[in-house]
Each structure stands twice: as C-alpha cells, then as structure tokens.
Design an enzyme around this catalytic site. Sequence first.
Site: not given
Ligand code: 13P
Length: 335
Positions: A44, A134, A217
């Site tokens: 990873r 996030k 987001k």
């Molecule tokens: P994806 O762009 O693969 O949807 O992932 C973004 C993300 O951080 C989802 O929480």
Amino acid sequence: MSELNNIAIRILENGKGILAADESTGTMTKRLDAVKVPSTPENRLLFRETLFSASGMTECIGGVILYDETIKQVSSKKNTIPELITKMGSAPGIKVDTGAKTLAGSADEKITEGLDGLRERLKEYYKLGAKFTKWRGVYSISKNYPSRLSIHANAHALARYSALVQECKMVPIVEPEVLMDGEHSAKECYEKTSEVIKKCFEELIIHKVDLKGIILKPNMILAGNKSKEQISNDEVAKLTLKCLKNSVPSEVPGVAFLSGGQSEIEATENLDLINKYNDTNFIMSFSYGRALQQSALKFWSQNIQNIEGTQKIFNHRAKMNTLAAQGKWSKDLEI
Ligand code: 13P
C-alpha cells in the site's frame, strides 16, 4: 485573508486539485485484490509513495488526502509521508471519519461516524503535519430516499466535524456524496443533491463554521448508473453549475468534485465543461480518487518495480485534470 481561507485557496489555485488517496485498508484491499497484488502495508505504501513522489504533484496536486495508516508511514528515503508531500509542494490532509454505519430509524441508509474523541485525534494529525481533513456523508437515491432523517443527521455530523476541525486550525473538506448508483434520473439527482447541500450549509452556519475556510466536495449531477435516461456531458456541466449556484453560499472559496465511479476521461471532460461554463466566483476543481489512480494502479500492478512508468501515467492524468480545472482540456490531448 484568514489563514484557513489561505490554505483552501493554495490547495485549489491555478488548476491544482486534490488526490484522494484515503481509501481505508478495507477499500484499498479491494482495489489491490482486483489487480492481484497482495494488500500488505508495504505494498500500500509502495503504490502511494510512487504517486506522491511523481513530478506531476508539484504543478497539479495542491493537496493529498491520506488514511490513518499512511500519514504515520515513512518513505523509502526516510521522510514521513507528510514531509514527502510537503517537499513536493503539496499539502497533506487526512480522512477523519470512521465510516458510514446503519442509520438508526432508517436501516437502509447510512450515517457517518467518528465524532467521539475527534478533537484529540485532530490534535494528533495536526502535529503530524495535516493542513486539512475530510469527512464523507453518503446518501443514495431511491423512491423514499434520501430521507429527511438521513439528510438532517449527516448534515449535523458534517457541521460538528467542521467546527472541530477549524478549532484545530485545519480546513475541513465537507463531502456530502449523493451516490450515482440506481435508476434515478438526472432531475432527481439535481433535486436531492440541492436539498442535501442546502441542509449542510444550514447546519454549518448554526455551528458557526467559517465558510471561507472550507472546501466543498460534492458529486456532479448525473443520471443514476442504471437509468435509461442518460444525459450529455454538456447537460451534466450545466445542471451541476445550476445546482451549486443555487445551494452554495458565495463565501465558500472552492469546490472540489469527487469522481464517484465516473471513468477517468468522463470525470475530466465533465470538469472541463463545468469550467468552460463557470460564471461563478467559486474555484471548481477536483478531488478524485479512482479517476486519478485507476490507470496508474493497473499499470503498476503488472510492473510493481516500474516507478517511472507508473508516475508517467499518473502525471498525465493529473495534468489533464489540471487543464480541465481551468477549462483548457480537449480530447486530443489524451494519449
Ligand atoms: P472517488 O473520486 O473515487 O469517488 O473518491 C473520492 C473520495 O474521496 C470519496 O470519498
């Protein structure tokens, strides 16, 4: 300009976007299983370090979202991962929710957890070098969903999270993701996404979150992946802009879309059109996971020692999205 606003803008300015490399160990194991690579902490790290040390990071990636395991790992050159990302000119960030669990009172829906003990974890991540965080709320569309309960509960959690993150001097990414899975129309996605985003801002304001110091987001407005009525990229861009114009307060500095299962090219093309039509003051950029990593991961899985080859593929995708974030992409730039 406040320090938080400054950080948010630095992450997204000049076409830069965010690399979402914060897959939990469970999700990363699924991604690695799919390309037949054993999911060990070493593998990873190897894949992620390969991306984080690519030259495209400096020009195209303003921030990287990490998972708890990665933020504490050390690179092959003996830097911590946040040090490596900072050295490349980007900002380290961290996913701080602990995942979406069954919502009491509406068992088909999810509530994101992770508020207990969050202040202490945030202090630790700040010391490790995190500049932003996030938290993802997740909603699916079907006949009676998302329910008022899920819209309210997830908005409340996103707001409590954001207030704590700003208290700890980091920028919260507020991610309410309305999933593309299902048979729903783009119109339904538009209506539900608008309702979800408006509720989030209502709660953020109640919780005294500084809207100049967040990044939103969201998902783009798409028809469900099992819907018979697919819409054009042009309509995706126009509906997405209309939704954000009507639901996002003007103080918010920037929006960084998730890719949510779109193909790499689709995610780039839609972002490019959004920026070609963008008549708002919001920066419209990307915070892609799969749409930045898919091709690089596929190549790497067959050539695990070929760091340069993997980085070349990642650099190209990052560059295409940086052009799209400025409305300067075109299909003939693809290789
Ligand atoms: P994806 O762009 O693969 O949807 O992932 C973004 C993300 O951080 C989802 O929480």
